[in-house]
Every structure is written in C-alpha cells, then in structure tokens.
Design a protein around this motif. Structure first.
Motif, short mmCIF file in Angstrom:
data_model
loop_
_atom_site.label_atom_id
_atom_site.label_comp_id
_atom_site.label_asym_id
_atom_site.label_seq_id
_atom_site.Cartn_x
_atom_site.Cartn_y
_atom_site.Cartn_z
N PRO B 189 0.62 -1.62 -0.61
CA PRO B 189 -0.49 0.03 0.57
C PRO B 189 0.98 1.07 -0.08
N MET B 190 2.40 1.08 0.30
CA MET B 190 3.36 2.16 0.01
C MET B 190 3.93 2.48 -1.03
N GLY B 191 4.19 0.99 -1.52
CA GLY B 191 4.52 0.86 -2.73
C GLY B 191 6.43 0.66 -2.52
N PHE B 192 7.38 -0.55 -3.23
CA PHE B 192 8.84 -0.56 -2.66
C PHE B 192 9.25 0.16 -2.11
N GLU B 193 9.41 1.33 -3.04
CA GLU B 193 10.88 2.24 -2.59
C GLU B 193 10.37 3.23 -1.49
N ARG B 194 8.79 3.14 -0.79
CA ARG B 194 8.97 3.87 -0.30
C ARG B 194 9.02 2.97 1.09
N PHE B 195 8.93 1.50 1.13
CA PHE B 195 8.72 0.34 1.99
C PHE B 195 10.22 1.27 2.30
N ALA B 196 10.91 0.63 1.86
CA ALA B 196 12.63 0.76 2.36
C ALA B 196 13.35 2.09 2.24
N VAL B 197 12.47 3.35 2.03
CA VAL B 197 12.97 4.30 3.08
C VAL B 197 12.73 4.28 4.48
N ALA B 198 11.34 3.63 4.38
CA ALA B 198 10.37 3.75 5.26
C ALA B 198 11.38 2.50 6.66
N ALA B 199 11.67 1.67 6.44
CA ALA B 199 12.29 0.72 7.29
C ALA B 199 13.58 0.51 7.33
N ARG B 200 13.85 2.11 6.95
CA ARG B 200 15.70 2.67 7.30
C ARG B 200 14.82 3.69 8.34
N LYS B 201 14.26 4.64 7.99
CA LYS B 201 14.05 5.73 8.62
C LYS B 201 12.41 6.17 9.64
N GLU B 202 11.59 5.35 9.51
CA GLU B 202 10.93 5.78 9.88
C GLU B 202 9.97 4.32 10.20
N LYS B 203 10.64 4.08 11.37
CA LYS B 203 10.03 2.64 11.76
C LYS B 203 9.46 2.77 12.84
N LEU B 250 16.80 -7.46 9.71
CA LEU B 250 16.11 -6.48 9.73
C LEU B 250 14.23 -7.22 9.21
N ILE B 251 14.37 -8.05 9.15
CA ILE B 251 12.55 -9.03 8.92
C ILE B 251 12.02 -9.28 10.26
N ASP B 252 13.06 -10.00 11.62
CA ASP B 252 13.06 -10.45 12.37
C ASP B 252 12.57 -9.58 13.21
N GLU B 253 13.34 -7.79 13.26
CA GLU B 253 12.95 -6.88 14.15
C GLU B 253 11.62 -6.72 13.98
N LEU B 254 11.87 -6.79 12.75
CA LEU B 254 10.27 -6.02 12.21
C LEU B 254 8.51 -6.18 12.82
N PHE B 255 9.46 -7.95 11.40
CA PHE B 255 7.81 -8.42 11.88
C PHE B 255 8.00 -9.80 12.86
N GLY B 256 9.32 -10.27 13.46
CA GLY B 256 9.53 -11.60 13.82
C GLY B 256 8.68 -11.68 14.82
N GLU B 257 7.76 -11.02 16.03
CA GLU B 257 7.58 -10.58 17.48
C GLU B 257 6.46 -10.97 17.18
N HIS B 258 5.45 -10.08 15.81
CA HIS B 258 4.70 -10.44 15.30
C HIS B 258 3.50 -12.23 14.89
N TYR B 259 4.50 -12.20 13.98
CA TYR B 259 5.03 -14.11 13.40
C TYR B 259 4.68 -14.82 14.72
N ARG B 260 5.11 -14.40 16.04
CA ARG B 260 5.17 -15.47 16.73
C ARG B 260 3.68 -15.12 17.74
N ARG B 261 3.55 -13.13 17.91
CA ARG B 261 1.86 -13.32 17.98
C ARG B 261 1.60 -14.52 17.39
N LEU B 262 1.20 -14.47 16.18
CA LEU B 262 0.12 -15.04 14.92
C LEU B 262 -0.34 -16.66 15.38
#
Ligand code: B1M
Lengths: 210, 393
Positions: B189-203, B250-262
């Motif tokens: 929903p934001m596009g990959f380019e925008r996401f790549a920036v957010a993953a670093r700068k707008e966590k 980075l995948i683990d940092e951003l998503f890991g805890e949520h995958y575990r909850r799921l």
C-alpha cells in the motif's frame, strides 16, 4: 577527494546518513561543484552495488540507496549543466506487455541513472510499439526489458521484431532481465544480453555505450 | 476425522501418513471453472465490452456496488472448494477475499490501499487484479485511510468459512486465506521504494502499520477457528529469486514478534498455520521455525530452492509444502515429465512424512490436465513406505 566528497560518498555507501540532501546543500554553499558531488554519489552507488553482489546488502538496501540518490540528484539538479546529466547515453526501459512486476525494473532504472545514463522509463505492461516509439523519440541506443512471467517472455520477441520492422534494430541493443529470464530466452527471442541483477545491467549498458 | 483430514494432519505434525497428501491453491477463477466445466461469470465479458463497460462505470459509482463485488468473491470461495473436491485433493488453500472495490470498469482499489487494474483472462474470467501502486504514502495518509471495511473483515471471513467448512469440510482439509501478510500489507500500500526508506528511517510509522495488521491477522485466525476451519495460510512474499528482499535480521526485527504472536494464537486454537513466501527462502527457513509456523509453502524450484536440502535443514521441525513448478511442469510438460517432477519431489522431501505436494503458485495458464497427472503421480509414488527414492533423499 575533498572532505565533503568523502562525507557524501561514505554517507551514501554506508547508508548511514539520515539527511544526504542537507549535506549536499551545505557542500554547495561551501563552494563545491555540483558535478563533483554527483560523481561522488555515483562512486558510492558503485560501492553499494558491490556490497549487494557480495551479499552484504539486501534488495531493500539497494532500493534505499537509489531513493537517497534520487533525493540527492534533485538537490544538485539546478546546479548541473546539461552535459553532466545522462552523459553516457539514453536507454529505454520497461516491463513487458502483460507483466506488471516493477521493483526490479525500477531498480535497474535508478542504478542506470546513478551511473550517468539518461533513462526513459515507460512503466509496466508496455506493448512493443510503445517501445519503438520511445526509441525513435529519444534516439535511444539501447533497450532494457524486464520480464518475470514465463507466459510473457514472448513479448521480448515482439519488441525485437518491432525494432527490426522499424529498421532500428542494427543501432539498438536489447538487454533483458527478471525472474524467468535465462540464456535460452535471450537466444530464442534474439536479444543481445541478459542481466542477472541491476549491477550487471549497468555493466552491460556501460559496455555498449563505450 | 476423515482420511484426508488425518493424512494432512499427519504430514503437518511430521508423522508418516498413509500417503503424501496433495493440495492446491484455488486462486484463479479460470482454473476452478475449467475443473468444474463451468462458464465464466458474465461480469468478465461485460468489463471487456466497450458498451457494457460504460454501464458498469455507472454501476460501480453507486453506493451498494461493493456488496456486488463481495458477493462475487464469496462465490469464489465456494467455487474453489467445489473444484478442490472434484480434483480429489486432500487439502486446499481457499481464498475469502471480500476486499476489492471497483472504481470503474478498468481500475479498482482494495480496502488496504492498493490501486490495481481490473484484469480479465483470455477465457473471460475475472483474473487477479493487477497491482499498480500504493495509495498510502505517509503517516497522515494512513491515519486518514478509512478502516471500517478492514475492521469488518473477520466477521465476513467467519461467515463465509463457516458455510464452506460445513459444506466441504468433511472432504477437504481447508487452509483459510483471508488477507495479505504483514510484510505485503506493510509495503504494497505504500510501494516498495517508499517502504525501503521507511524501513530504515520511519520505523515508528511502520511498526504502527505492522501492529495494526498483526492484530487483524490474529482476529482472522480466531474467525477461521470459530468457523471450524483447521488451517490458516499467511501469505507474505519475503523473498525473490536471489533471496530475501530485506536482511533476515531486519525482517526478524520488524515482523518476528508479530509472526510469533500469530502462530501462538493459532496454536492455542488448534489451527495449523502455514507461511507462504515465494522466492528463494532458503536463508529464512530457520526463521520460519523460530517464528513458530507449522509449515512452509511453496519452496519455489525456479527461484533455486533445493527441496532435499530444505528437508535436511528443517524437515524435522517444519512441514514442507509445494515445489511443483508452474513455469513448465504444470503448464505444458508431458505426462512423463509431470510424473518425474512428482517422483523427484516426493523422493526429496517425503521421507518420514512432513511433506505435502502442491503447485508452487497459481496463474490462469496452469493446465487442469497436468494437475490431474500431478494427483495421479502422487498416488503412484506417494504411498508409505516410500519406494522409488533417490539415495540422497
Ligand atoms: C536489462 O534490463 C534488465 C536487467 C536486469 C533486470 C531487469 C531488466 N529486470 C530485472 N533485472 C534484474 O535486476 C533486478 C535487481 O537485482 C532483479 O529483478 P527482479 O524483478 O527479478 O527482482 C526484484 C528486484 C524483486 N523481485 C520481485 O519484485 C518479484 C518477487 C515475487 C515474489 C513476486 C511479487 C513481489 C509480486 N507478484 Co508475482 N512475484 C513473483 C516473484 C518471485 C520470484 N521468484 O521472483 C513471481 C514472478 N510472480 C509470479 C506470479 C505467478 C504472479 N505474480 C503476480 C503479482 C505479484 C505482486 C503484485 C503481488 C508482486 C509484484 C509487485 C510489483 N510492484 O512488482 C501475478 C502477475 C500479475 C501480472 N500480470 O504481472 C501472478 C500471476 C500471481 C497471480 N496469480 O495473480 C510467479 C511467476 C511464475 C512464472 N514463471 O511465470 C513468481 C516467480 C512467483 C512464483 N512463486 O512462481 C533481476 O532479475
């Protein structure tokens, strides 16, 4: 290389500086040449590409570097002469007809711009006649086609044939890339080269434009 | 418990079933209609016809048009189940996807913020929408994005899967699919380019979006469990042909805890949960285990996934699903080639159980004849104790 050049290069190559645009503005105010700053950024992108190939950087890092580079170029743009931009020649790129995967194509476009090419990006799902039109309108010497769907590889042949029909094929090289492209695809549809990743794509086009 | 249910459960719990189960992704109207020998819904033809499409443009502007689309998508869940039963599959990935909104006859959005082109396949079936770009570029866009339809999703999913489970659950082990995964709903929903920036700068912004969807996914698992569905599929293309799109750290940092909850939610409810990620996922396999998934799909051979190596690495902790190529094998291969691909996959991953044979994706050009050969070959080579194994298996 001056202090600003080193800082610009390392900020981009290490993906560490949160605000490359401000650093560039500061460098311009301090009297640095925009063309030199652009060269420093291009060198940094080469390093980013090397680290990607070595497995140290991932796709998102490469894309991030490309976005930071774009922001930087926007700052430098008003200070650059026409000769500084796109000096290496013009390349038309797109994702072929029937295919909308665009992350790889966008990245190839950004890396080519960073390396000094003028890039005409036609977007996704692009029919062969639009490619021919763009080659003519921009006097492009090369075409880069992205294709990820096996069912759409035939579109590569359509572009090659359309370039032939328009009498342009001899002066225009065609490179292809994307998840389903193999050497066999290149051969079957009469393309000239295949890029396994965006870094290799830059190498291919640079070789052709020398 | 039916034989099919037991067979799939044995495989998911890493025991040897009576034979290797077979499943498919019932994701294309064209494949389902071809299996059931049904004609495409006239909607597809109308969207292509210049005069009818003008009428559709007006219709889609009316307030109630979303219900029409939702009803068509609900019909699709039933259609998929009926087609899977006709194929005698043991299990099926069934989509319940009342999330699409026509803007006009050419474009649609989904309730999560993707802008897509409407797509109709060669036979006149409505095909999967063609993603164009994301509409949520900033925290302000996200805050302003209407969430009412998203919040209603679990209730709809619960209703549709209850009906489907009641009608087909005794003949099919159902894996419910009801939303894009956490990574896909963070970037598309934001596009990959925008996401790549957010993953670093707008966590912080990203974390807010991911948490919202993780909460929703947990509710969707609850909704599926409450409907009596035994499986849930979480689809998140984390990789492409060269490997993960982000660093695994980075995948683990951003998503890991949520995958575990799921996965913890699923486990508590007794629902089996599968991670679907296309691309070369070899370097993520250990993460799938540590996040708590029961199984992984599709182990894409054309992206270079070595099934036998995956079996050696995680086969004692993760059920492996998929690996049948949709580039050639299930499109235009000979009967012998399909049989050989099935034999090889079973030889690579079938030993000791923990393997479910399945295509590695779906698209409208997959041949129903080759799917039938796949089922036939699985019967021939998949009976335990396995024969025809390579020594390396
Ligand atoms: C000279 O010019 C050059 C030179 C080098 C070039 C070049 C051009 N272009 C690329 N390169 C090279 O440089 C780049 C950087 O290193 C690289 O580019 P890539 O594009 O390869 O890599 C990108 C940087 C990242 N990679 C990607 O973005 C593709 C990743 C995977 C997971 C993928 C994604 C993300 C998507 N998909 Co799709 N998707 C898959 C992919 C799995 C895979 N194995 O790749 C693949 C490609 N998809 C597939 C399918 C089937 C589909 N997808 C579809 C849709 C989508 C999404 C919208 C969900 C999304 C795309 C979003 C977008 N904006 O692009 C559908 C197609 C719609 C359409 N008409 O195109 C749909 C049909 C699914 C459906 N049933 O609807 C499969 C194709 C199978 C086949 N053999 O045909 C697939 C391999 C997955 C699979 N499991 O089999 C190099 O190849």
């Amino acid at each position: 290389m001056g202090e600003y050049m080193e800082r610009v290069k390392s900020a981009l190559a290490n993906l560490e500086d949160d605000d490359l645009a401000s650093l560039l503005r500061e460098a311009l105010e301090a009297g640095e040449e925009a063309a030199d700053l652009l060269a420093a950024m291009s060198e940094a992108m080469v390093e980013v590409g090397e680290r990607f190939e070595a497995g140290e950087y991932y796709l998102a890092d490469l894309v991030l570097a490309g976005e930071v580079m774009k922001d930087g170029v926007a700052v430098l743009e008003p200070h650059l002469s026409a000769g500084d931009k796109g000096a290496k020649g013009t390349v038309v790129i797109c994702t072929v007809k029937g295919d909308i995967h665009d992350i790889g194509k966008n990245l190839v476009g950004t890396m080519l711009s960073s390396a000094g090419f003028q890039v005409v990006d036609l977007g996704v799902d692009v029919p062969a006649d639009k490619v021919v039109e763009a080659v003519k309108a921009n006097s492009a010497r090369a075409v880069g086609l992205s294709v990820l769907l096996t069912t759409m590889v035939g579109s590569v042949g359509e572009v090659v044939d359309s370039l032939k029909e328009a009498g342009l094929r001899d002066g225009v090289k065609v490179a292809v890339g994307g998840a389903c492209v193999t050497d066999e695809v290149v051969e079957r549809y009469g393309a000239d080269a295949m890029g396994r990743d965006a870094v290799e794509a830059v190498r291919i086009f640079s070789g052709w434009m020398e | 418990m039916s034989d099919k249910h037991r067979r799939v459960l044995d495989a998911l719990e890493l025991r040897e079933p009576d034979r290797v189960p077979v499943m498919d992704l019932m994701n294309e109207f064209s494949t389902c209609n071809a299996i059931l020998e049904k004609k495409p819904n006239p909607l597809g033809k109308m969207l292509r016809d210049p005069r009818a499409s003008k009428l559709m443009d007006r219709l889609f502007a009316l307030p109630g048009s979303a219900q029409l689309t939702d009803r068509e998508m609900e019909r699709f869940t039933h259609l998929g189940a009926a087609a899977a039963v006709r194929m005698d599959y043991d299990a099926a990935w069934l989509s319940c996807f009342p999330v699409l909104r026509f803007r006009d006859s050419r474009t649609m959005t989904d309730i999560f913020g993707r802008l897509c082109d409407v797509s109709v396949d060669a036979a006149g079936n409505l095909a999967n929408p063609i993603y164009r770009e994301g509409l949520i570029k900033s925290p302000a866009d996200w805050n302003a994005w209407p969430k009412r339809d998203i919040l209603r999703l679990p209730e709809k999913v619960n209703r549709v899967f209850r009906e489907v489970q009641q009608a087909y659950g005794d003949r099919l082990f159902i894996f419910a699919f009801a939303n894009y995964g956490l990574f896909e709903n963070a970037w598309q929903p934001m596009g990959f380019e925008r996401f790549a920036v957010a993953a670093r700068k707008e966590k912080d912004f990203l974390r807010r979006v991911i948490r919202f969807y993780a909460d929703l996914h947990c509710m969707l698992v609850e909704a599926a469990a409450d409907a009596g569905v035994p499986g849930f599929i979480h689809t998140d293309d984390l990789a492409y042909k060269s490997g993960p799109m982000l660093s695994p750290r980075l995948i683990d940092e951003l998503f890991g805890e949520h995958y575990r909850r799921l996965t913890e939610t699923a486990r508590a409810l007794g629902v089996k949960i599968v991670m679907h990620s296309c691309g070369n996922t070899t370097s993520l396999l250990e993460h799938f285990v540590s996040w708590g998934f029961d199984a992984v799909h599709p182990l894409e051979p054309t992206a270079g996934v070595d099934l036998a190596a995956a079996k050696r690495e995680v086969g004692d902790r993760l059920c492996l699903i998929g690996n049948l190529d949709i580039t050639h094998v299930l499109v235009d291969a000979t009967r012998e080639e399909v049989f050989e691909a099935v034999r090889q996959a079973i030889s690579d991953a079938g030993k000791g159980g923990g393997f479910i044979l399945a295509p590695d994706h779906s698209h409208p050009d997959i041949s129903v004849q080759r799917l039938r050969w796949m089922v036939e070959a699985a019967r021939e080579y998949g009976a335990y104790p396995l024969k025809n194994q390579d020594m390396r298996g």
